[in-house]
Write a protein that holds these residues in place. Structure first.
Motif, short mmCIF file in Angstrom:
data_model
loop_
_atom_site.label_atom_id
_atom_site.label_comp_id
_atom_site.label_asym_id
_atom_site.label_seq_id
_atom_site.Cartn_x
_atom_site.Cartn_y
_atom_site.Cartn_z
N ILE A 1 41.08 46.21 73.02
CA ILE A 1 41.37 44.84 72.59
C ILE A 1 40.07 44.12 72.25
O ILE A 1 39.07 44.25 72.98
CB ILE A 1 42.16 44.05 73.65
N VAL A 2 40.07 43.43 71.13
CA VAL A 2 38.94 42.59 70.72
C VAL A 2 39.37 41.14 70.90
O VAL A 2 40.39 40.70 70.34
CB VAL A 2 38.55 42.85 69.25
N SER B 1 42.10 34.40 71.32
CA SER B 1 43.00 35.25 70.54
C SER B 1 42.55 36.70 70.72
O SER B 1 41.37 36.97 70.96
CB SER B 1 42.95 34.88 69.05
N GLY B 2 43.52 37.62 70.62
CA GLY B 2 43.18 39.02 70.82
C GLY B 2 43.83 39.93 69.81
O GLY B 2 44.97 39.69 69.38
N GLY B 3 43.10 40.97 69.41
CA GLY B 3 43.64 42.02 68.55
C GLY B 3 43.64 43.32 69.32
O GLY B 3 42.61 43.72 69.88
N LEU B 4 44.78 43.99 69.36
CA LEU B 4 44.97 45.14 70.25
C LEU B 4 45.42 46.35 69.45
O LEU B 4 46.22 46.25 68.52
CB LEU B 4 46.03 44.78 71.31
N THR B 5 44.89 47.52 69.83
CA THR B 5 45.35 48.77 69.23
C THR B 5 45.19 49.90 70.24
O THR B 5 44.56 49.72 71.29
CB THR B 5 44.59 49.10 67.93
N ALA C 1 43.59 43.13 63.65
CA ALA C 1 44.66 42.48 64.41
C ALA C 1 44.21 41.13 64.93
O ALA C 1 44.99 40.16 64.97
CB ALA C 1 45.10 43.39 65.56
N LEU C 2 42.95 41.03 65.34
CA LEU C 2 42.41 39.75 65.81
C LEU C 2 42.43 38.71 64.67
O LEU C 2 42.82 37.55 64.88
CB LEU C 2 40.99 39.94 66.32
N LEU C 3 42.02 39.11 63.49
CA LEU C 3 42.05 38.19 62.35
C LEU C 3 43.48 37.73 62.06
O LEU C 3 43.72 36.56 61.74
CB LEU C 3 41.46 38.87 61.12
N ALA C 4 44.44 38.65 62.20
CA ALA C 4 45.84 38.27 62.00
C ALA C 4 46.28 37.26 63.06
O ALA C 4 46.99 36.29 62.74
CB ALA C 4 46.72 39.52 62.07
N GLN D 1 47.63 33.45 62.31
CA GLN D 1 48.97 33.07 62.75
C GLN D 1 48.97 31.85 63.66
O GLN D 1 50.01 31.45 64.15
CB GLN D 1 49.64 34.25 63.45
N GLY D 2 47.79 31.29 63.92
CA GLY D 2 47.73 30.06 64.71
C GLY D 2 46.89 30.12 65.96
O GLY D 2 46.80 29.15 66.71
N ARG D 3 46.27 31.27 66.27
CA ARG D 3 45.40 31.44 67.42
C ARG D 3 46.18 31.39 68.74
O ARG D 3 47.38 31.17 68.75
CB ARG D 3 44.25 30.42 67.43
N ASP D 4 45.46 31.60 69.85
CA ASP D 4 46.04 31.60 71.19
C ASP D 4 47.22 32.57 71.25
O ASP D 4 48.31 32.22 71.70
CB ASP D 4 46.46 30.19 71.60
N ARG D 5 46.99 33.79 70.79
CA ARG D 5 48.05 34.80 70.80
C ARG D 5 47.44 36.20 70.72
O ARG D 5 46.26 36.36 70.43
CB ARG D 5 49.02 34.59 69.63
N ILE D 6 48.28 37.19 70.99
CA ILE D 6 47.87 38.60 70.91
C ILE D 6 48.65 39.25 69.77
O ILE D 6 49.86 39.09 69.66
CB ILE D 6 48.19 39.36 72.22
N VAL D 7 47.94 39.98 68.92
CA VAL D 7 48.58 40.78 67.89
C VAL D 7 48.19 42.24 68.13
O VAL D 7 47.01 42.57 68.25
CB VAL D 7 48.14 40.35 66.48
N ALA D 8 49.22 43.09 68.26
CA ALA D 8 48.99 44.52 68.49
C ALA D 8 49.32 45.31 67.24
O ALA D 8 50.30 45.01 66.54
CB ALA D 8 49.85 45.01 69.66
#
Length: 426
Positions: free
Chosen positions: A299-300, A386-390, A408-411, A415-422
């Protein structure tokens, strides 16, 4: 002109005027839509676009005002173009100046790609990574150079001492050979003298006295030679003792240097502000990541709106936020998992869990960070990340997982920050 003709002309003029007015309204709508699109795509032009839009809406007949507003918009666009040209030149100079540092090649390529895409946020983050890596590597190299320079100076001093001692021993050996030769010649002369005098003497007492005196002279010569050699031997022994003592000191210094370098290298793997592993240590761990580690995820993290916080409240407040976030992340990590500060407001974390389980843990961390309140003078600042996960896969090319997590972090930010995208690998 007849009344019918006049009426016909008036009707034609009114029709033409109405058509012209409709064309003007259409042109005004087109202009306003174009200005709205321009403002949305180029926030830097917002002020000039806003003023021109108001003039078109409120007073479209004022052509002078329209000319002034149009000129202002054109000037603003030219200034922006010049600034972009300057930024492109600075980026080109940066790439040219740092291209010799092979450990920066990947990050510099990302800077170039972000600049070509016109992504200001990604360009800024990529530049932050470049300077973070450069600072870490150069700082470690300078520290080790200072330590090595100190010990090399001591080694040179000790070598000079050894050279002086060897020169003294060489001189002593030359003097010894000369003294032995002189002693042999003198003793041979004394023996020849005794033999010559004994032959001519018939009186036993006289002969005895001559022999005794001759032997005393020989004994004196031997004693002088022995005393001189003993003194030189003692001096040589003292020199050797001093050399051994200095050699021991040098050995202790080298051992101390080894310990200091080991500590310095250990410290060089830690971020000085947060105490977490730094980027260099993270890269080393990733390079040595075992293929049989089992399910694992990467996760970044990125602190939301961190640049604005720094600009508005100062770097002291920014540092407090960095340390607070680092504490939350570190408290929830235990071996073999690890977390590092990757540079600027970015953190990276490896969790030895499948993607979905890692996402749940990451979301819990995100909520814990959201509960942080950091003081900035009289203000109380809320912090979000915010976090990008793979998923980490042993058969994937090096750097693939980080690139996916970064996207994923950029996404997550878009999408509005303060969230995790995997994102699952292909």
């Amino acid at each position: 002109m007849a009344d019918n003709d006049l009426r016909k002309n008036v009707i034609e003029l009114e029709s033409a005027l109405n058509a012209e007015r409709e064309r003007m309204r259409s042109l005004r709508r087109v202009a306003l839509r174009a200005l709205a699109v321009l403002s949305a795509r180029e926030p830097d032009l917002e002020g000039a676009v806003h003023d021109l839009t108001r003039t078109i809406e409120d007073n479209p007949e004022d052509t002078r005002a329209l000319d002034r507003m149009s000129a202002r918009l054109a000037d603003t666009i030219r200034q922006q173009d010049q600034r972009e040209d300057l930024e492109a030149g600075l980026l080109a100079a940066l790439e040219s100046g740092l291209q010799g540092f092979t450990f920066l090649a990947e990050d510099l390529a990302k800077v170039h790609q972000a600049a070509e895409r016109g992504d200001a946020d990604l360009t800024r983050r990529s530049l932050a990574r470049v300077f973070s890596a450069l600072q870490e590597n150069c700082g470690q190299a300078l520290a080790e150079r200072e330590q090595l320079s100190e010990v090399m100076g001591e080694i040179r001093s000790r070598l000079n001492d050894v050279d002086s001692a060897l020169s003294a021993d060489h001189d002593h050996s030359e003097r010894t050979r000369t003294s032995i030769r002189e002693l042999h010649e003198n003793i041979s002369g004394d023996v020849s003298s005794i033999k010559g005098r004994v032959v001519d003497i018939t009186d036993i007492d006289t002969m005895r006295r001559e022999v005794v005196e001759g032997l005393d002279r020989v004994a004196d010569r031997v004693r002088d030679f022995r005393d001189t050699r003993e003194a030189e031997l003692l001096a040589a022994l003292e020199r050797n003792r001093a050399l051994r003592a200095r050699s021991q000191e040098l050995e202790n210094q080298v051992a101390g240097l080894h310990d200091r370098l080991s500590r310095a290298r250990d410290e060089a793997t830690r971020d000085k502000l947060t105490g977490l592993l730094n980027r260099h240590a993270f890269d080393q761990r990733m390079a040595a990541f075992p293929a049989d580690a089992g399910p694992a995820s990467l996760i970044v993290w990125d602190i939301d709106h961190f640049k604005l916080i720094n600009d508005e409240y100062g770097h002291t407040s920014g540092d407090r936020i960095l340390k607070a976030v680092a504490e939350v992340l570190a408290e929830r990590v235990s071996e073999p998992d690890f977390v590092a500060r990757y540079g600027g407001e970015e953190f990276v974390m490896v969790m030895h869990q499948p993607l979905e389980a890692a996402r749940e843990q990451a979301d819990q961390l995100r909520r814990e960070v959201a509960a942080i309140v950091v003081r900035a003078g009289s203000k109380r600042l809320k912090v979000t990340i915010s976090g990008g996960l793979t998923e980490l896969r042993a058969d994937a090319p090096e750097g693939t997982a980080f690139e996916l997590a970064d996207k994923a972090l950029l996404a997550a930010k878009r999408q509005g920050r303060d969230r995790i995208v995997a994102v699952a690998p292909d």
